[in-house]
Design an enzyme around this catalytic site. Structure first.
Site, PDB file in Angstrom:
ATOM      1  CE  LYS A 121      10.722  -3.118   9.796  1.00 56.16           C
ATOM      2  NZ  LYS A 121       9.758  -2.554  10.419  1.00 56.16           N
ATOM      3  NE  ARG A 122       9.901   3.369   0.829  1.00 55.60           N
ATOM      4  CZ  ARG A 122       9.536   4.165   0.155  1.00 55.60           C
ATOM      5  NH1 ARG A 122       8.086   4.480  -0.168  1.00 55.60           N
ATOM      6  NH2 ARG A 122      10.237   5.213  -0.280  1.00 55.60           N
TER       7      ARG A 122
ATOM      8  CE  LYS B 290      11.094   2.677   8.229  1.00 57.97           C
ATOM      9  NZ  LYS B 290      10.004   2.676   9.037  1.00 57.97           N
TER      10      LYS B 290
ATOM     11  CB  THR C 245       1.219  -0.190  11.530  1.00 58.68           C
ATOM     12  OG1 THR C 245       1.995   0.137  10.244  1.00 58.68           O
ATOM     13  CG2 THR C 245       0.963   0.815  12.122  1.00 58.68           C
TER      14      THR C 245
ATOM     15  CE  LYS D 125       0.043  -3.550   8.742  1.00 58.83           C
ATOM     16  NZ  LYS D 125       0.670  -2.544   7.816  1.00 58.83           N
TER      17      LYS D 125
HETATM   18  C1  26V Z   1       7.408  12.437   4.430  1.00 58.18           C
HETATM   19  C2  26V Z   1       7.465  12.757   3.161  1.00 58.18           C
HETATM   20  C3  26V Z   1       8.305  13.924   3.108  1.00 58.18           C
HETATM   21  C4  26V Z   1       8.297  14.489   1.568  1.00 58.18           C
HETATM   22  C5  26V Z   1       8.133  13.586   0.495  1.00 58.18           C
HETATM   23  C6  26V Z   1       7.149  12.252   0.667  1.00 58.18           C
HETATM   24  C7  26V Z   1       6.990  12.069   2.181  1.00 58.18           C
HETATM   25  C8  26V Z   1       6.096  10.760   2.311  1.00 58.18           C
HETATM   26  C9  26V Z   1       5.937  10.566   3.626  1.00 58.18           C
HETATM   27  C10 26V Z   1       6.707  11.475   4.710  1.00 58.18           C
HETATM   28  C11 26V Z   1       6.268  10.929   6.034  1.00 58.18           C
HETATM   29  C12 26V Z   1       6.832   9.698   6.378  1.00 58.18           C
HETATM   30  C13 26V Z   1       6.250   9.362   7.848  1.00 58.18           C
HETATM   31  C14 26V Z   1       5.705   8.160   8.087  1.00 58.18           C
HETATM   32  O1  26V Z   1       5.591   7.496   7.250  1.00 58.18           O
HETATM   33  N1  26V Z   1       5.907   7.857   9.166  1.00 58.18           N
HETATM   34  C15 26V Z   1       5.314   6.643   9.598  1.00 58.18           C
HETATM   35  O2  26V Z   1       4.040   6.604  10.339  1.00 58.18           O
HETATM   36  C16 26V Z   1       3.700   5.358  10.790  1.00 58.18           C
HETATM   37  C17 26V Z   1       1.986   5.463  10.953  1.00 58.18           C
HETATM   38  O3  26V Z   1       2.029   6.188  12.114  1.00 58.18           O
HETATM   39  C18 26V Z   1       4.407   4.803  11.795  1.00 58.18           C
HETATM   40  O4  26V Z   1       3.908   3.532  12.178  1.00 58.18           O
HETATM   41  C19 26V Z   1       5.877   4.740  11.341  1.00 58.18           C
HETATM   42  O5  26V Z   1       6.734   4.428  12.734  1.00 58.18           O
HETATM   43  C20 26V Z   1       6.280   6.157  10.873  1.00 58.18           C
HETATM   44  O6  26V Z   1       7.809   5.853  10.343  1.00 58.18           O
END
Ligand code: 26V
Length: 817
Positions: free
Chosen positions: A546-547, A552, A654, A658
């Protein structure tokens, strides 16, 4: 004949012809890349007829369409998935075999388009697959980044980023649609002009423009005739050179619009859950939203005169706040360009828009500074101000004169626009992505809004597509399941429960575990070739991919490995099942601490993997450049799935789903969708540990001193000491930051913000339970099969059905072909 109705010989001929016309080569001399391209051109032909038919049908039936608006679509490779969904998977393998070409090499030749950061982007991709499979009319709308998420390399244990030029060898799946280009305006100023009826019309003047050009990608449904569209917008200069400036000799200014267009869609922002108010990102957001909204309204007007019908024909789903500017842009198009009165436009906008929240990490919340926003989008800014003004009036009517409350809820406050609040106010639906997450939104993060608009809030637990994550990624397991229960599970994952009777079946257990072993052997082979590390297929494959983010808690995982290593050093005869710890994680380029954790994982690996005294009992592998295609290799080979975020922090996850689908057992906290996995499998088929979300909250508000853990727990103390005593680096200062962050707080963060030390002991206990359970081969097989059998709930088909019914009111439209 494949389901699509084509003879093998015809297909062979097409591939041969395409290699010839595209590359002036024959199959013997063409490279894998060239054969891949030729194959795509051959298939695209077959897809296109259904694609056209799909859109003709939507028009004829005047169908409602959902537009899934997302800055990210992490699609993974198209070819294999498209073939599976077209029912041509077997045929194509035969075709290539008969041509004497290794099909896998061809599949691997496709670049893996990484147009997303992680969970949010991959969710969008799974949703598109489900939408098409469920015959729901849908568009995915996003940006055609020229460079996706960076390619990660590891040099000397450190992450190094390289650009991901996924378009380098062409873009055989994308079709450029010049006829749908739209103009996007930035900057300038707004002039109010008196209309004949006494009102004002607002026009933007002195702006810069770029053209948005759509590229359409097919999204093939499984076993039906639906081919929906992923529409990604690219930018092109409207005016290459501004002659006025050119003639004055001001060449830079003359080429400004061209420069703007060039940079606009160049790169995906690789930050994850860490918001930075970057102008280019706001430009990107407005760019693809304005293009989409303009196009959607133009299409609507071709068939309708009455805008009140818009919500019956169009739904916008906002994938996080990134596209939330759609609220204001739709208002602009309705009010300014189509003369609708504000109130009517507002009612329509709210009915069209729905917002999904994906994170409660406060540092991810988007807030745009007013000066930046108003300079870049002067008219949109006025509209946001008006939305805010009316909203504050509504609050005053409801709560009386309560400035404190208004300041707390206002869309504009402290010189910033709070995008989440605008999304909530402008939508009829606000959803979280797992039950726990939605409860936290309702009772904590968005409590005031929940009180104000309880009817808007709802939960939609995430899901994943079994077509990619089982049928494509784990073909042997897919086949075994189909042999026993038929192939209904491919479109109805709940049917996996039909394998429950086989949980106790020795023959089935044996075959299930043989497939797991075969996948592990394949992964071991890959790891040997990629990293030169020997791993034992009979060890437990324990995977965290994961990231990389502190919440995490990859650090908890490594710290525990260090603890185990210390134990082995003291007692080399320690009775344990050998374990292979596998990590994959990209860190945001500017996230120093995350990068240091990657370095730590690699350093621990270097020491542990080369220490003969521990007899290969543990191995630690960091696989670089984690991405969709790597996930497809790793997940089918996992015994243990690490889902160990601090409770309350992971919205859903998610990856957890998987792994479960592929028969891995979860070691996890009661966080995100882990809670629902626990509900499905019961406590005897999962390894839960750690504090609950409530306990975390209490600890956070109360007293927490990581030193007390340190002092009480010798294993923790020794593991911590190993960070700074030279065990893993000659430079004893190297990991000092991690040590300090855990014990003392460092660089502005609280000591052990994510409770790594607090949860350590219980994590260690859960890991012992894993070791114990694995020794009983039969028991483990039962648990693994049970997990697969119970994963039906986590299909994105289930999720999308809920969205379609409860948020979009979207009927399916079967395509006759
Ligand atoms: C925020 C930002 C802020 C600005 C720069 C680029 C950027 C890119 C992505 C995000 C939002 C990240 C939010 C995210 O990925 N949340 C994840 O969403 C998944 C699908 O709903 C969820 O399974 C994960 O728990 C959640 O961390």
């Amino acid at each position: 004949m494949g389901q699509i109705g084509i003879e093998k010989e015809t297909l062979k001929m097409m591939i041969r012809e395409n290699v010839k016309t595209l590359y002036r080569k024959n199959l013997e001399t063409a490279s894998a890349e060239e054969i891949y391209q030729a194959a795509v051109f051959s298939l695209r032909d077959l897809i296109t007829d259904k694609w056209i038919k799909t859109h003709d049908t939507y028009s004829e039936k005047n169908a409602k369409i959902v537009y899934y608006l997302s800055m990210e679509f992490l699609m993974g490779r198209f070819l294999g998935n498209a073939l599976i969904n077209m029912g041509m998977n077997t045929v194509i393998k035969e075709v290539f075999a008969e041509l004497g070409i290794d099909y896998n090499t061809v599949e691997e030749a496709e670049p893996d388009p990484g147009l997303g950061n992680g969970g949010l982007g991959r969710l969008a991709a799974c949703f598109l697959d489900s939408l098409s499979t469920l015959e729901l009319p849908a568009y995915g709308c996003g940006i055609r980044y020229h460079y996706g998420i960076f390619e990660q390399k590891v040099e000397n244990g450190y992450q190094v980023e390289a650009p991901d030029n996924w378009l380098e060898d062409g873009d055989p799946w994308g079709i450029r649609r010049n006829e749908y280009a739209v103009e996007i305006k930035f900057g300038g100023h707004v002039r109010a002009m008196l209309k004949e009826n006494g009102g004002y019309r607002f026009v933007q003047e002195g702006y810069q423009s770029v053209m948005a050009i759509p590229y359409d990608y097919p999204v093939v449904g499984y076993g039906n005739n639906t081919v929906n569209t992923l529409r990604l917008w690219d930018a092109r200069a409207k005016n290459r050179i501004d002659l006025k400036y050119f003639n004055e000799g001001n060449y830079q200014k003359a080429a400004e619009e061209e420069t703007l267009a060039k940079t606009l869609t160049d790169v995906l922002y690789p930050a994850d859950e860490h918001y930075q108010g970057k102008e280019l990102r706001l430009r990107q957001q407005f760019f693809f939203i304005s293009a989409t909204v303009q196009r959607v309204v133009a299409r609507f007007k071709e068939n309708h005169g009455d805008f009140n019908l818009l919500p019956e024909k169009v739904a916008f789903q906002l994938n996080d706040t990134h596209p939330s500017i759609a609220v204001a842009e739709l208002m602009r198009v309705l009010v300014d360009e189509n003369d609708l009165p504000w109130d009517q436009a507002w009612e329509i906008t709210q009915k069209v828009c729905a917002y999904t929240n994906h994170t409660i990490m406060s540092e991810a919340l988007e807030k745009w500074p007013l000066d930046l926003f108003s300079r870049l989008l002067p008219r949109i800014y006025q509209i946001v101000e008006e939305i805010n003004r009316r909203f504050c009036l509504e609050l005053t009517e409801k709560y009386g004169n309560n400035p404190e409350k208004i300041r707390r809820l206002a869309i504009i406050a402290d010189g910033q626009i709070r995008m989440a609040y605008m999304a909530i106010v402008g939508s009829h639906s606000v959803n979280g992505v797992a039950a726990l997450h939605t409860e936290i939104l309702k009772n904590q993060e968005l409590k005031d809004f929940y009180k104000l608009y309880p009817e808007k809030f709802n939960n939609k637990t995430n899901g994943i597509t079994q077509r990619r994550w089982l049928l494509h990624a784990n073909p042997q397991l897919a086949e075994l399941i189909t042999e026993k229960i038929g192939d209904g599970w491919i479109t109805d994952l709940a049917q996996l429960e039909k394998i429950l009777p086989y949980v106790e079946d020795e023959e089935f257990q044996k075959r299930f575990m043989e497939i797991k072993r075969a996948n592990k052997v394949a992964l071991a082979k890959y790891i040997k070739s990629a990293k030169g590390i020997d791993i034992n297929p009979d060890s437990i494959f324990d995977i965290q991919v994961k990231r990389l983010h502190e919440y995490k808690r990859q650090l908890l995982n490594v710290l525990h490995i260090i603890g185990l290593y210390n134990k082995l050093k003291m007692n080399p005869g320690l009775d344990m099942v050998p374990r292979t710890y596998i990590f994959g994680a990209k860190a945001a380029a500017g996230y120093r601490r995350a990068k240091l954790i990657i370095k730590l994982i690699n350093s621990v690996g270097d020491v542990v993997n080369n220490d003969e005294s521990i007899c290969g009992k543990i191995k630690v592998v960091f696989l670089e450049n984690y991405r969709v295609s790597l996930a497809e290799r790793l997940i089918p080979a996992a015994d243990v799935s690490e889902q160990i975020s601090t409770a309350g922090k992971e919205a859903s996850g998610t990856g957890n789903m998987k792994f479960m689908l592929n028969g891995a057992l979860t070691v996890g906290t009661m966080d995100g969708a882990n809670v629902e996995i626990f509900d499905e499998v019961g406590e005897e088929n999962i390894f839960i540990f750690g504090m609950s979300a409530e306990e975390v909250q209490e600890k956070y508000n109360g007293e927490y001193d990581p030193w007390s853990v340190y002092n009480m727990n010798q294993e923790v103390r020794m593991a911590m000491t190993a960070l700074i005593d030279g065990t893993f680096s000659n430079d004893t200062c190297l990991f000092r930051e991690l040590y300090d962050a855990l014990l003392n707080g460092f660089g502005g963060s609280k000591a052990d913000e994510y409770f790594v030390l607090e949860d350590y002991a219980d994590y260690q206990r859960a890991q012992m339970a894993v070791d114990y359970a694995y020794r009983d081969k039969e028991r483990w097989a039962r648990m693994a099969i049970y997990n697969t059998a119970k994963s039906g709930k986590f299909s994105s088909d289930r999720t999308i059905k809920e969205y379609a019914k409860e948020i979009w009111s979207l009927p399916s439209v079967p395509i006759e072909f």
